[in-house]
Design a protein around this motif. Structure first.
Motif, PDB file in Angstrom:
ATOM      1  N   ILE A 175     -14.123 -36.965 -22.301  1.00 53.49           N
ATOM      2  CA  ILE A 175     -15.518 -37.122 -21.873  1.00 53.49           C
ATOM      3  C   ILE A 175     -16.375 -36.200 -22.737  1.00 53.49           C
ATOM      4  N   MET A 176     -17.211 -36.785 -23.572  1.00 53.12           N
ATOM      5  CA  MET A 176     -18.063 -35.990 -24.456  1.00 53.12           C
ATOM      6  C   MET A 176     -19.182 -35.337 -23.649  1.00 53.12           C
ATOM      7  N   GLU A 177     -19.520 -34.094 -24.007  1.00 53.94           N
ATOM      8  CA  GLU A 177     -20.535 -33.339 -23.263  1.00 53.94           C
ATOM      9  C   GLU A 177     -21.946 -33.840 -23.574  1.00 53.94           C
ATOM     10  N   GLU A 178     -22.185 -34.352 -24.797  1.00 54.40           N
ATOM     11  CA  GLU A 178     -23.540 -34.684 -25.200  1.00 54.40           C
ATOM     12  C   GLU A 178     -24.087 -35.880 -24.412  1.00 54.40           C
ATOM     13  N   ASP A 179     -23.363 -37.011 -24.497  1.00 55.53           N
ATOM     14  CA  ASP A 179     -23.877 -38.229 -23.872  1.00 55.53           C
ATOM     15  C   ASP A 179     -22.883 -38.864 -22.909  1.00 55.53           C
ATOM     16  N   ALA A 180     -21.857 -38.133 -22.523  1.00 54.76           N
ATOM     17  CA  ALA A 180     -20.837 -38.603 -21.577  1.00 54.76           C
ATOM     18  C   ALA A 180     -20.129 -39.867 -22.070  1.00 54.76           C
ATOM     19  N   SER A 181     -20.061 -40.040 -23.382  1.00 52.36           N
ATOM     20  CA  SER A 181     -19.306 -41.162 -23.943  1.00 52.36           C
ATOM     21  C   SER A 181     -17.813 -40.825 -23.959  1.00 52.36           C
ATOM     22  N   LEU A 182     -16.982 -41.849 -24.150  1.00 52.81           N
ATOM     23  CA  LEU A 182     -15.537 -41.687 -24.089  1.00 52.81           C
ATOM     24  C   LEU A 182     -14.939 -41.824 -25.483  1.00 52.81           C
ATOM     25  N   VAL A 183     -14.030 -40.910 -25.812  1.00 52.96           N
ATOM     26  CA  VAL A 183     -13.282 -40.943 -27.075  1.00 52.96           C
ATOM     27  C   VAL A 183     -11.810 -40.855 -26.721  1.00 52.96           C
ATOM     28  N   GLU A 184     -11.021 -41.785 -27.245  1.00 56.23           N
ATOM     29  CA  GLU A 184      -9.611 -41.857 -26.841  1.00 56.23           C
ATOM     30  C   GLU A 184      -8.820 -40.685 -27.412  1.00 56.23           C
ATOM     31  N   ILE A 185      -7.953 -40.121 -26.574  1.00 54.88           N
ATOM     32  CA  ILE A 185      -7.090 -39.009 -26.967  1.00 54.88           C
ATOM     33  C   ILE A 185      -5.665 -39.514 -27.200  1.00 54.88           C
ATOM     34  N   GLY A 186      -5.151 -40.293 -26.249  1.00 50.67           N
ATOM     35  CA  GLY A 186      -3.750 -40.696 -26.264  1.00 50.67           C
ATOM     36  C   GLY A 186      -2.991 -39.879 -25.237  1.00 50.67           C
ATOM     37  N   PRO A 187      -1.778 -40.239 -24.895  1.00 54.57           N
ATOM     38  CA  PRO A 187      -1.024 -41.401 -25.374  1.00 54.57           C
ATOM     39  C   PRO A 187      -1.482 -42.692 -24.679  1.00 54.57           C
TER      40      PRO A 187
ATOM     41  N   GLY B  80     -10.251 -37.711 -30.243  1.00 52.61           N
ATOM     42  CA  GLY B  80     -10.521 -37.018 -28.986  1.00 52.61           C
ATOM     43  C   GLY B  80      -9.641 -35.797 -28.793  1.00 52.61           C
ATOM     44  N   ASN B  81     -10.089 -34.912 -27.907  1.00 50.34           N
ATOM     45  CA  ASN B  81      -9.341 -33.689 -27.598  1.00 50.34           C
ATOM     46  C   ASN B  81      -9.762 -33.218 -26.216  1.00 50.34           C
ATOM     47  N   CYS B  82      -8.850 -32.487 -25.547  1.00 55.88           N
ATOM     48  CA  CYS B  82      -9.173 -31.951 -24.228  1.00 55.88           C
ATOM     49  C   CYS B  82      -8.484 -30.611 -24.048  1.00 55.88           C
ATOM     50  N   LEU B  83      -8.947 -29.870 -23.061  1.00 55.84           N
ATOM     51  CA  LEU B  83      -8.398 -28.551 -22.775  1.00 55.84           C
ATOM     52  C   LEU B  83      -7.032 -28.695 -22.124  1.00 55.84           C
ATOM     53  N   ARG B  84      -6.083 -27.865 -22.550  1.00 54.40           N
ATOM     54  CA  ARG B  84      -4.752 -27.903 -21.983  1.00 54.40           C
ATOM     55  C   ARG B  84      -4.793 -27.373 -20.549  1.00 54.40           C
ATOM     56  N   GLY B  85      -4.293 -28.179 -19.613  1.00 47.36           N
ATOM     57  CA  GLY B  85      -4.266 -27.781 -18.218  1.00 47.36           C
ATOM     58  C   GLY B  85      -5.477 -28.195 -17.425  1.00 47.36           C
ATOM     59  N   SER B  86      -6.443 -28.866 -18.044  1.00 45.23           N
ATOM     60  CA  SER B  86      -7.629 -29.296 -17.303  1.00 45.23           C
ATOM     61  C   SER B  86      -7.285 -30.465 -16.385  1.00 45.23           C
ATOM     62  N   ARG B  87      -8.066 -30.627 -15.340  1.00 48.38           N
ATOM     63  CA  ARG B  87      -7.800 -31.663 -14.335  1.00 48.38           C
ATOM     64  C   ARG B  87      -8.462 -32.967 -14.758  1.00 48.38           C
ATOM     65  N   PRO B  88      -7.743 -34.091 -14.700  1.00 50.62           N
ATOM     66  CA  PRO B  88      -8.335 -35.359 -15.152  1.00 50.62           C
ATOM     67  C   PRO B  88      -9.000 -36.125 -14.020  1.00 50.62           C
TER      68      PRO B  88
ATOM     69  N   PRO C 104      -1.833 -23.088 -10.188  1.00 47.26           N
ATOM     70  CA  PRO C 104      -1.803 -21.878 -11.034  1.00 47.26           C
ATOM     71  C   PRO C 104      -1.860 -22.164 -12.531  1.00 47.26           C
ATOM     72  N   LYS C 105      -1.271 -23.295 -12.969  1.00 46.74           N
ATOM     73  CA  LYS C 105      -1.245 -23.602 -14.393  1.00 46.74           C
ATOM     74  C   LYS C 105      -2.427 -24.480 -14.830  1.00 46.74           C
ATOM     75  N   SER C 106      -3.289 -24.839 -13.932  1.00 50.46           N
ATOM     76  CA  SER C 106      -4.407 -25.719 -14.263  1.00 50.46           C
ATOM     77  C   SER C 106      -5.677 -24.914 -14.514  1.00 50.46           C
ATOM     78  N   GLN C 107      -6.616 -25.553 -15.179  1.00 50.68           N
ATOM     79  CA  GLN C 107      -7.925 -24.969 -15.429  1.00 50.68           C
ATOM     80  C   GLN C 107      -8.978 -25.760 -14.633  1.00 50.68           C
ATOM     81  N   PRO C 108      -9.994 -25.102 -14.091  1.00 49.45           N
ATOM     82  CA  PRO C 108     -10.971 -25.798 -13.227  1.00 49.45           C
ATOM     83  C   PRO C 108     -12.043 -26.532 -14.014  1.00 49.45           C
ATOM     84  N   PHE C 109     -11.623 -27.349 -14.995  1.00 51.26           N
ATOM     85  CA  PHE C 109     -12.563 -28.122 -15.792  1.00 51.26           C
ATOM     86  C   PHE C 109     -12.126 -29.583 -15.781  1.00 51.26           C
ATOM     87  N   VAL C 110     -13.090 -30.456 -15.883  1.00 55.47           N
ATOM     88  CA  VAL C 110     -12.823 -31.895 -15.956  1.00 55.47           C
ATOM     89  C   VAL C 110     -13.410 -32.393 -17.266  1.00 55.47           C
ATOM     90  N   ASP C 111     -12.542 -32.661 -18.246  1.00 56.40           N
ATOM     91  CA  ASP C 111     -13.031 -33.089 -19.563  1.00 56.40           C
ATOM     92  C   ASP C 111     -12.310 -34.327 -20.090  1.00 56.40           C
TER      93      ASP C 111
END
Length: 348
Positions: A219-231, A153-161, A193-200
């Protein structure tokens, strides 16, 4: 400095202000230099959202001295996932925990995550609302960092969870208090200011075996399935205090067992096994030394035994011939040949 020329009326004339964007008094805008274009190309763009930042939550994340490399990596991962966090130097072990409230005030933070290390093997986490309280103390177990897990898994740095909680959090009052504390600490404020307006990605807090399990999923865009990122880590609740890093105890976990007690119980279990083995060996030695009791013969034991058929006796009148050993015969033949060779040599 030369005096300004006066008009006939006697008032001094002021120099006219240049228009915005005019280079040398002309009305045309100034041409950008090539160095300025390079700087604009390599500069970080501003956030997409242009709303007003109202929720001024700031979280201070730091630790005491004596932490290991895994705790340090976990602390760094939390700072990267939480853009509204701040860092500070390690606190001395001799300092009392009430000093953290002053550090939060200096850093302009109203929430705190403090990692306390003991005996270089036990890690405790404090979550506090500074300076009024409440605060909670946890034992951290099963730590796995981003680099260690090697998840896909991977996510955008600064995105809101998103924050996902187990239904048990709404059933018991102490879990409801912890849920509110988690929401205020781990949720990124809107329009930060340091956040991005995306939820991924999503933070999940689940309760199993009287412990809180923290996971981070993409959160995968294709089918909204979950892939673990960590920690990932497990929080074992110890106490909830009314104040910040102290005060009256609001809740104490009856299922909590300290690491020292756990290690002591394991040592006692190993010692009991070792003692049991020695006792078994001693019993075996005593049984061998004891005199064997003679059991009287049972007359009914041989009732169902059938006698074997007796073979007829054969009387041999002639003495049987001796069996000749071939090895001895061969040795005798070799000796005779050697003697003949010696005689022949002497005769020559």
């Amino acid at each position: 400095m030369a005096a300004a020329k006066r008009k006939r009326g006697g008032a001094a004339t002021r120099p006219r202000k240049r228009a915005k964007g005019a280079a040398n008094g002309t009305g045309l805008p100034a041409k950008p230099s090539p160095q300025g274009e390079e700087r604009e190309a390599h500069s970080i763009p501003a956030p997409v959202s242009k709303g007003k930042w109202k929720n001024k939550e700031r979280v201070l994340i730091f630790s005491s001295r004596g932490i290991n490399f895994r705790t340090r990596h976990l602390m760094h991962d939390l700072r990267t996932l939480m853009p509204h966090s701040k860092a500070d130097t390690k606190m001395d072990r001799k300092d009392k925990l009430f000093v953290i409230n002053e550090i939060c005030e200096i850093k302009n933070c109203n929430k705190c995550i403090f990692f306390e290390a003991k005996k270089k093997q036990d890690l405790y986490m404090w979550l506090s609302n500074s300076p009024q309280g409440p605060s909670a103390k946890f034992l951290v177990q099963n730590i796995h960092t981003l680099a260690e897990l090697k998840m896909t898994g991977n996510c955008l740095r600064g995105s809101r969870p998103l924050l996902s909680f187990d239904p048990v959090f709404d059933q018991e009052p102490h879990y409801a208090l912890l849920k509110e504390l988690f929401i205020q600490i781990f949720s990124t404020p809107q329009y930060h200011p340091k956040s991005q307006p995306f939820v991924d990605h999503v933070f999940t807090f689940s309760i199993t075996d009287n412990r809180i399990w923290f996971r981070n999923y993409q959160i995968m865009e294709e089918d909204a399935s979950l892939v673990e990122i960590g920690p990932r880590f497990v929080l074992n609740l110890i106490k909830i205090f009314q104040g910040s890093f102290g005060g009256p105890t609001l809740y104490e976990n009856p299922h909590y067992q300290s690491p020292n007690m756990h290690r002591r119980m394991t040592r006692l279990a190993i010692a009991a096994k070792f003692r049991e083995k020695h006792q078994v060996k001693d019993l075996q030695k005593l049984r061998k030394k004891e005199e064997k009791t003679i059991i009287p013969e049972d007359p009914t034991e041989t009732v169902f035994d059938t006698p074997a058929e007796e073979k007829p006796l054969e009387i041999m009148l002639v003495k049987p011939e001796l069996k000749v050993n071939l090895k001895k015969k061969k040795k005798l033949f070799q000796r005779q040949r050697k003697r003949q060779k010696k005689k022949s040599r002497v005769g020559v």
